[in-house]
Design a protein around this motif. Structure first.
Motif, short mmCIF file in Angstrom:
data_model
loop_
_atom_site.label_atom_id
_atom_site.label_comp_id
_atom_site.label_asym_id
_atom_site.label_seq_id
_atom_site.Cartn_x
_atom_site.Cartn_y
_atom_site.Cartn_z
N MET A 293 0.83 -1.19 0.00
CA MET A 293 0.00 0.00 0.00
C MET A 293 0.87 1.25 0.00
O MET A 293 0.61 2.17 -0.76
CB MET A 293 -0.92 0.01 1.22
CG MET A 293 -2.00 -1.02 1.20
SD MET A 293 -3.01 -0.99 2.70
CE MET A 293 -1.80 -1.27 3.96
N THR A 294 1.85 1.26 0.87
CA THR A 294 2.72 2.43 0.95
C THR A 294 3.47 2.62 -0.36
O THR A 294 3.56 3.74 -0.88
CB THR A 294 3.72 2.27 2.11
OG1 THR A 294 2.98 2.12 3.32
CG2 THR A 294 4.61 3.48 2.24
N LYS A 295 3.98 1.54 -0.90
CA LYS A 295 4.73 1.61 -2.15
C LYS A 295 3.84 2.09 -3.30
O LYS A 295 4.25 2.93 -4.11
CB LYS A 295 5.29 0.22 -2.46
CG LYS A 295 6.28 0.17 -3.58
CD LYS A 295 6.86 -1.24 -3.62
CE LYS A 295 7.57 -1.54 -4.89
NZ LYS A 295 8.08 -2.91 -4.93
N SER A 296 2.62 1.62 -3.36
CA SER A 296 1.68 2.03 -4.40
C SER A 296 1.35 3.52 -4.29
O SER A 296 1.34 4.24 -5.29
CB SER A 296 0.40 1.20 -4.29
OG SER A 296 -0.56 1.65 -5.21
N LEU A 297 1.09 3.96 -3.07
CA LEU A 297 0.80 5.39 -2.86
C LEU A 297 2.01 6.24 -3.19
O LEU A 297 1.90 7.29 -3.83
CB LEU A 297 0.34 5.65 -1.43
CG LEU A 297 0.06 7.11 -1.07
CD1 LEU A 297 -1.00 7.71 -1.97
CD2 LEU A 297 -0.36 7.22 0.39
N TYR A 298 3.19 5.79 -2.80
CA TYR A 298 4.42 6.53 -3.09
C TYR A 298 4.63 6.66 -4.60
O TYR A 298 4.95 7.74 -5.10
CB TYR A 298 5.61 5.83 -2.44
CG TYR A 298 6.91 6.61 -2.51
CD1 TYR A 298 7.00 7.89 -1.98
CD2 TYR A 298 8.04 6.04 -3.09
CE1 TYR A 298 8.19 8.59 -2.03
CE2 TYR A 298 9.24 6.75 -3.14
CZ TYR A 298 9.31 8.02 -2.61
OH TYR A 298 10.48 8.72 -2.67
N ARG A 299 4.40 5.57 -5.33
CA ARG A 299 4.53 5.63 -6.79
C ARG A 299 3.52 6.62 -7.39
O ARG A 299 3.86 7.38 -8.28
CB ARG A 299 4.35 4.24 -7.40
CG ARG A 299 5.57 3.39 -7.32
CD ARG A 299 5.46 2.16 -8.22
NE ARG A 299 4.25 1.40 -7.98
CZ ARG A 299 4.20 0.25 -7.32
NH1 ARG A 299 5.30 -0.27 -6.83
NH2 ARG A 299 3.06 -0.38 -7.14
N SER A 300 2.30 6.61 -6.88
CA SER A 300 1.29 7.54 -7.39
C SER A 300 1.71 8.99 -7.12
O SER A 300 1.56 9.85 -7.99
CB SER A 300 -0.07 7.28 -6.74
OG SER A 300 -0.58 6.04 -7.14
N CYS A 301 2.26 9.24 -5.94
CA CYS A 301 2.72 10.60 -5.62
C CYS A 301 3.87 11.01 -6.54
O CYS A 301 3.88 12.13 -7.07
CB CYS A 301 3.17 10.68 -4.16
SG CYS A 301 1.81 10.58 -2.99
N LEU A 302 4.81 10.11 -6.75
CA LEU A 302 5.94 10.42 -7.63
C LEU A 302 5.49 10.63 -9.07
O LEU A 302 6.03 11.49 -9.78
CB LEU A 302 7.01 9.33 -7.57
CG LEU A 302 7.75 9.20 -6.24
CD1 LEU A 302 8.79 8.08 -6.33
CD2 LEU A 302 8.40 10.51 -5.83
#
Length: 190
Positions: free
Chosen positions: A1-10
């Motif tokens: 979840m964190t990785k997915s959200l981080y990718r979306s932010c980037l």
């Protein structure tokens, strides 16, 4: 979840870096206003002794700098926020406050990502990437881990910590309506 959200932010950073029609219209409007203000009475103070001139401290519009600064600010903010998210579960992931902190930070991350795109009038191409159901499932499993850890260690676990409805069990047997709170038996509150 964190990785997915981080990718979306980037992935949002190149969008806000390039700018959009709203940004260009804002830049055009500010440039027109600056030209108009400079042409009214000349740049800086005029020779009128009655104080009719004006001096503007507003810097000229620099589209490239503003777009770059906005993107770099958001990148730095995202990196710091995700560092905090990851940190809170590295040690003692079973602690109630660590679980609450993680949930707060990850939800705030998604809310702020959406806010940023909305504030600058961008379409959100990653809106479907966020999976609240997956987060709720993780939350349920995390609270089960917390409860099991407390039970295995013989610690007192209050289910109300999970729901947010705090019940202070330490007050059992205390009569709070007593009028005498002093050591010598004299009621000093009268």
């Amino acid at each position: 979840m964190t990785k997915s959200l981080y990718r979306s932010c980037l992935r949002c950073i190149p969008l806000i870096r390039a700018g959009n029609e709203h940004d260009m219209a804002d830049f055009d409007q500010r440039e027109r206003e600056q030209k108009l203000n400079r042409s009214k009475e000349g740049f800086g103070f005029n020779n009128n002794h009655h104080g009719g001139g004006f001096l503007s401290f507003e810097p000229p519009v620099d589209r490239e700098n503003e777009l770059s600064s906005r993107a770099m600010y958001y990148l730095a903010f995202a990196k710091e926020a995700f560092h905090q998210e990851i940190d809170c579960l590295e040690e003692n992931p079973w602690r109630v406050d660590n679980v609450k902190r993680f949930l707060y930070l990850i939800r705030q991350g998604e809310e702020r990502r959406k806010w940023l795109l909305d504030e600058y009038k961008f379409h959100d191409p990653y809106a479907e990437k966020w999976n609240e159901d997956k987060l709720l499932k993780w939350e349920d499993e995390a609270w089960k881990l917390v409860k099991e850890t407390y039970e295995l260690n013989g610690w007192m676990y209050q289910k109300d910590d999970v729901t947010g409805d705090y019940v202070d069990t330490m007050d059992d047997g205390i009569e709070w309506d007593e009028t005498d709170d002093s050591e010598d038996g004299v009621n000093r509150n009268r």
